[in-house]
Every structure is written in structure tokens, then in C-alpha cells.
Design a protein around this motif. Structure first.
Motif, short mmCIF file in Angstrom:
data_model
loop_
_atom_site.label_atom_id
_atom_site.label_comp_id
_atom_site.label_asym_id
_atom_site.label_seq_id
_atom_site.Cartn_x
_atom_site.Cartn_y
_atom_site.Cartn_z
N ALA A 4 -111.61 45.19 -9.11
CA ALA A 4 -112.97 45.28 -8.57
C ALA A 4 -113.35 46.74 -8.35
O ALA A 4 -112.51 47.59 -8.09
N VAL A 5 -114.64 47.02 -8.48
CA VAL A 5 -115.18 48.35 -8.28
C VAL A 5 -116.34 48.22 -7.31
O VAL A 5 -117.07 47.23 -7.32
N LEU A 6 -116.53 49.21 -6.47
CA LEU A 6 -117.67 49.24 -5.56
C LEU A 6 -118.83 49.95 -6.26
O LEU A 6 -118.68 51.08 -6.72
N LEU A 7 -119.96 49.27 -6.37
CA LEU A 7 -121.17 49.88 -6.91
C LEU A 7 -122.04 50.30 -5.74
O LEU A 7 -122.31 49.49 -4.84
N GLU A 8 -122.48 51.53 -5.73
CA GLU A 8 -123.37 52.01 -4.68
C GLU A 8 -124.68 52.43 -5.34
O GLU A 8 -124.69 53.28 -6.24
N THR A 9 -125.78 51.82 -4.92
CA THR A 9 -127.10 52.17 -5.44
C THR A 9 -127.87 52.92 -4.36
O THR A 9 -127.86 52.52 -3.19
N THR A 10 -128.52 53.99 -4.76
CA THR A 10 -129.38 54.74 -3.86
C THR A 10 -130.71 54.95 -4.57
O THR A 10 -130.74 55.53 -5.65
N PRO A 38 -111.94 62.09 -5.61
CA PRO A 38 -111.03 60.95 -5.67
C PRO A 38 -111.78 59.62 -5.57
O PRO A 38 -112.62 59.44 -4.69
N GLY A 39 -111.48 58.74 -6.48
CA GLY A 39 -112.06 57.41 -6.45
C GLY A 39 -113.38 57.23 -7.17
O GLY A 39 -113.84 56.11 -7.37
N LEU A 40 -114.03 58.33 -7.58
CA LEU A 40 -115.29 58.20 -8.30
C LEU A 40 -115.00 57.80 -9.74
O LEU A 40 -114.29 58.49 -10.47
N VAL A 41 -115.54 56.66 -10.14
CA VAL A 41 -115.37 56.16 -11.50
C VAL A 41 -116.47 56.71 -12.39
O VAL A 41 -116.22 57.20 -13.49
N ARG A 42 -117.71 56.65 -11.89
CA ARG A 42 -118.86 57.11 -12.68
C ARG A 42 -120.04 57.26 -11.75
O ARG A 42 -120.17 56.55 -10.77
N ARG A 43 -120.95 58.16 -12.10
CA ARG A 43 -122.20 58.36 -11.37
C ARG A 43 -123.29 58.68 -12.38
O ARG A 43 -123.07 59.46 -13.29
N MET A 58 -120.19 54.49 -9.00
CA MET A 58 -119.13 53.48 -9.07
C MET A 58 -117.88 54.09 -8.44
O MET A 58 -117.43 55.16 -8.86
N TRP A 59 -117.36 53.40 -7.42
CA TRP A 59 -116.22 53.90 -6.66
C TRP A 59 -115.05 52.92 -6.73
O TRP A 59 -115.26 51.71 -6.83
N GLY A 60 -113.85 53.43 -6.58
CA GLY A 60 -112.67 52.59 -6.53
C GLY A 60 -112.64 51.75 -5.26
O GLY A 60 -112.30 50.58 -5.29
N THR A 61 -113.03 52.35 -4.13
CA THR A 61 -113.04 51.64 -2.85
C THR A 61 -114.20 52.14 -1.99
O THR A 61 -114.74 53.23 -2.22
N ALA A 62 -114.52 51.38 -0.95
CA ALA A 62 -115.54 51.81 0.00
C ALA A 62 -115.08 53.08 0.73
O ALA A 62 -115.90 53.95 1.03
N ALA A 63 -113.80 53.19 1.00
CA ALA A 63 -113.28 54.39 1.68
C ALA A 63 -113.50 55.63 0.83
O ALA A 63 -113.83 56.70 1.36
N ASP A 64 -113.36 55.50 -0.51
CA ASP A 64 -113.64 56.63 -1.40
C ASP A 64 -115.09 57.05 -1.27
O ASP A 64 -115.41 58.24 -1.17
N ALA A 65 -116.00 56.08 -1.27
CA ALA A 65 -117.44 56.37 -1.16
C ALA A 65 -117.76 56.99 0.19
O ALA A 65 -118.56 57.93 0.28
N ASP A 66 -117.15 56.47 1.25
CA ASP A 66 -117.41 56.98 2.60
C ASP A 66 -116.98 58.43 2.75
O ASP A 66 -117.59 59.18 3.52
N ALA A 67 -115.95 58.85 2.04
CA ALA A 67 -115.41 60.20 2.16
C ALA A 67 -116.20 61.23 1.34
O ALA A 67 -116.02 62.43 1.54
N ALA A 68 -117.06 60.78 0.46
CA ALA A 68 -117.79 61.67 -0.45
C ALA A 68 -119.05 62.23 0.21
O ALA A 68 -119.56 61.67 1.18
N PRO A 69 -119.56 63.33 -0.34
CA PRO A 69 -120.85 63.85 0.13
C PRO A 69 -121.96 62.83 -0.14
O PRO A 69 -121.77 61.90 -0.93
N PRO A 70 -123.13 63.00 0.48
CA PRO A 70 -124.25 62.10 0.20
C PRO A 70 -124.55 62.04 -1.29
O PRO A 70 -124.38 63.02 -2.01
N PRO A 71 -125.03 60.89 -1.77
CA PRO A 71 -125.22 60.69 -3.21
C PRO A 71 -126.43 61.40 -3.81
O PRO A 71 -126.58 61.44 -5.02
#
Length: 91
Positions: A4-10, A38-43, A58-71
Motif C-alpha cells: 500500500a502507498v499513501l496518496l496525499e492530494t493538495t 525518505p519515503g517519497l515515491v513520486r510527486r 505518493m508516500w511509503g507511510t503517513a509518518a514519511d509524509a508527516d516528516a516532510a516539508p509542506p507540499p
């Protein structure tokens, strides 16, 4: 089955007076900053016909997305227009 991959839409609109080329240059710089993250699959960034923009990350986990700068480059977007949602792929 694929992991599974986390998709984040902004979605957002540019701030008043912001030049599209200036936004695209800032978005490209942000893309370069995030590319080894770390954890970024694609943007990817897309523009709609009505002036709305979308960043899909697209992130590997929610924790990866949480640790990244704003999108998005916050100084160039209308903060009242920013909407972020997260989706989990099904496999």
C-alpha cells in the motif's frame, strides 16, 4: 500484491499577484528538495482549467509524509484555498 502507498492530494490557488512562472520555479525547487526525501515515491504538480492547482504526492507511510516539508511553497499560495487529503491505496 503490491504494498500500500499513501496518496496525499493538495489543492490550492495561487496567491493574488503571484506570477505562474515564479510559482513553477519555486515548485521545481521544492521538488528537488523532496526528491531524495525518505519515503517519497513520486510527486507531481498539475494545473486545472479554472485556476486551481493540484499536487499529488505518493508516500511509503503517513509518518514519511508527516516528516516532510509542506507540499507547496506556502508563500505563493492563497492559504484559504489549500485543501489536503490523504488516501491509502488498496494494494
Amino acid at each position: 500484491m503490491a504494498a500500500a502507498v499513501l496518496l496525499e492530494t493538495t489543492t490550492f490557488r495561487l496567491a493574488a499577484g503571484v506570477d505562474e512562472d515564479a510559482f513553477l520555479a519555486a515548485d521545481e525547487a521544492l521538488q528537488e528538495e523532496l526528491s531524495p526525501w525518505p519515503g517519497l515515491v513520486r510527486r507531481t504538480t498539475a494545473r486545472g482549467d479554472a485556476g486551481e492547482w493540484l499536487v499529488l504526492s505518493m508516500w511509503g507511510t503517513a509518518a514519511d509524509a508527516d516528516a516532510a516539508p509542506p507540499p507547496v511553497p506556502a508563500r505563493l499560495v492563497d492559504p484559504a484555498s489549500v485543501r489536503t487529503a490523504r488516501w491509502s491505496t488498496l494494494g
